[in-house]
Structures are given as C-alpha cells and as structure tokens.
Design a protein around this motif. Sequence first.
Motif, mmCIF file in Angstrom:
data_model
loop_
_atom_site.group_PDB
_atom_site.id
_atom_site.type_symbol
_atom_site.label_atom_id
_atom_site.label_comp_id
_atom_site.label_asym_id
_atom_site.label_seq_id
_atom_site.Cartn_x
_atom_site.Cartn_y
_atom_site.Cartn_z
ATOM 1 N N LYS A 94 0.891 -1.514 -0.205
ATOM 2 C CA LYS A 94 0.263 0.453 -0.228
ATOM 3 C C LYS A 94 0.764 1.429 -0.109
ATOM 4 O O LYS A 94 0.501 1.834 -0.695
ATOM 5 C CB LYS A 94 -1.167 0.332 1.237
ATOM 6 C CG LYS A 94 -1.516 1.106 1.427
ATOM 7 C CD LYS A 94 -2.459 0.849 2.790
ATOM 8 C CE LYS A 94 -3.494 2.282 2.609
ATOM 9 N NZ LYS A 94 -4.597 2.193 3.867
ATOM 10 N N LEU A 95 1.784 0.989 0.961
ATOM 11 C CA LEU A 95 2.733 2.426 1.045
ATOM 12 C C LEU A 95 3.691 2.781 -0.252
ATOM 13 O O LEU A 95 3.974 3.199 -0.812
ATOM 14 C CB LEU A 95 3.083 2.375 1.664
ATOM 15 C CG LEU A 95 2.915 2.361 3.199
ATOM 16 C CD1 LEU A 95 3.878 1.852 4.841
ATOM 17 C CD2 LEU A 95 2.513 3.733 3.800
ATOM 18 N N ARG A 96 3.905 1.796 -1.045
ATOM 19 C CA ARG A 96 4.389 1.987 -2.360
ATOM 20 C C ARG A 96 3.529 2.161 -3.500
ATOM 21 O O ARG A 96 4.121 2.751 -4.376
ATOM 22 C CB ARG A 96 5.352 0.095 -2.955
ATOM 23 C CG ARG A 96 6.541 0.023 -2.313
ATOM 24 C CD ARG A 96 6.877 -1.618 -2.418
ATOM 25 N NE ARG A 96 8.277 -1.810 -1.602
ATOM 26 C CZ ARG A 96 8.991 -2.900 -1.804
ATOM 27 N NH1 ARG A 96 8.208 -3.836 -2.051
ATOM 28 N NH2 ARG A 96 9.791 -3.208 -1.245
ATOM 29 N N ARG A 109 1.922 7.214 -6.706
ATOM 30 C CA ARG A 109 1.055 8.210 -6.762
ATOM 31 C C ARG A 109 1.484 9.695 -6.240
ATOM 32 O O ARG A 109 1.473 10.402 -7.287
ATOM 33 C CB ARG A 109 0.071 7.824 -6.519
ATOM 34 C CG ARG A 109 -1.481 6.650 -6.828
ATOM 35 C CD ARG A 109 -2.161 6.587 -6.158
ATOM 36 N NE ARG A 109 -2.339 7.189 -4.373
ATOM 37 C CZ ARG A 109 -2.590 6.318 -3.950
ATOM 38 N NH1 ARG A 109 -2.169 4.844 -4.502
ATOM 39 N NH2 ARG A 109 -2.354 6.479 -2.786
ATOM 40 N N LEU A 110 2.348 9.723 -5.321
ATOM 41 C CA LEU A 110 3.378 10.953 -4.965
ATOM 42 C C LEU A 110 4.384 11.464 -5.505
ATOM 43 O O LEU A 110 4.570 12.698 -5.694
ATOM 44 C CB LEU A 110 3.556 11.003 -3.215
ATOM 45 C CG LEU A 110 2.072 10.795 -2.553
ATOM 46 C CD1 LEU A 110 2.931 10.571 -1.147
ATOM 47 C CD2 LEU A 110 1.498 11.702 -2.500
ATOM 48 N N ASP A 111 4.648 10.581 -5.953
ATOM 49 C CA ASP A 111 5.745 11.230 -7.128
ATOM 50 C C ASP A 111 5.500 10.952 -8.430
ATOM 51 O O ASP A 111 6.225 12.143 -9.183
ATOM 52 C CB ASP A 111 7.098 9.985 -7.280
ATOM 53 C CG ASP A 111 7.691 9.323 -5.618
ATOM 54 O OD1 ASP A 111 8.057 9.935 -5.027
ATOM 55 O OD2 ASP A 111 8.444 7.798 -6.095
ATOM 56 N N ALA A 112 4.237 10.684 -9.164
ATOM 57 C CA ALA A 112 4.009 10.875 -10.069
ATOM 58 C C ALA A 112 3.617 12.756 -9.908
ATOM 59 O O ALA A 112 3.679 13.343 -10.698
ATOM 60 C CB ALA A 112 2.728 9.835 -10.819
ATOM 61 N N ARG A 113 2.591 12.967 -8.442
ATOM 62 C CA ARG A 113 1.842 14.103 -8.738
ATOM 63 C C ARG A 113 2.879 15.200 -8.607
ATOM 64 O O ARG A 113 3.301 16.269 -8.454
ATOM 65 C CB ARG A 113 1.650 14.515 -7.530
ATOM 66 C CG ARG A 113 -0.401 13.713 -7.921
ATOM 67 C CD ARG A 113 -0.563 13.513 -5.770
ATOM 68 N NE ARG A 113 -0.822 15.089 -5.640
ATOM 69 C CZ ARG A 113 -1.206 15.290 -4.601
ATOM 70 N NH1 ARG A 113 -1.576 14.751 -4.032
ATOM 71 N NH2 ARG A 113 -1.066 16.410 -3.901
ATOM 72 N N LEU A 114 4.776 14.883 -7.549
ATOM 73 C CA LEU A 114 5.994 15.846 -7.644
ATOM 74 C C LEU A 114 6.330 15.870 -9.020
ATOM 75 O O LEU A 114 6.308 17.120 -9.556
ATOM 76 C CB LEU A 114 6.555 15.060 -6.585
ATOM 77 C CG LEU A 114 8.293 15.962 -5.935
ATOM 78 C CD1 LEU A 114 7.919 17.035 -6.191
ATOM 79 C CD2 LEU A 114 9.014 14.949 -5.978
#
Length: 82
Positions: A32-34, A39-44
Amino acid sequence: MFGVVGFLYVRPIGTYLSTRDQLGERTAEVAKLRSQRARLDARLEEATSVDGLARQARRIGYVRPGEHLFIVEGTAAWAKKH
C-alpha cells in the motif's frame, strides 16, 4: 514424556503463527505504501514540470509578459441556466 515435549513446543509455535500473521499484515502495508509513494512521485514530477508550474501560476492569476488578463463574471449563473 510427550506431554512435556508438547508443552515446550506450544509457546514457540504460537509465536511462529503470530509472527507469520504479522508478516502478512506488514507485506500488505508495504504494498500500500509503495503504491502511495508511486502516486506521490507522479504528482511531484507533474507539479515540478514546466507545464505544471505554468498551470499553477495561471491558477493563482499570474500571466505571462505581454498577455492580457480577462476576468469573466457570471459564468456560474450562465452554466446553471444552460
């Protein structure tokens, strides 16, 4: 004799089963954390790209040099009508 041996194995077996259950929970949590990190890396990456920065600047009202800013009022009422 077998009773003593069985008694000595009860606690290690219980610990093993408990640890195995915790391992399954932790594995699911890591997965789940991966996915959340992906998703957060893509947003960043999107937010720090040139296009992303331009979108954010326009969202807060910045315009490029030479452009004219037009403020259109009443769009909510028009959208409600149509």
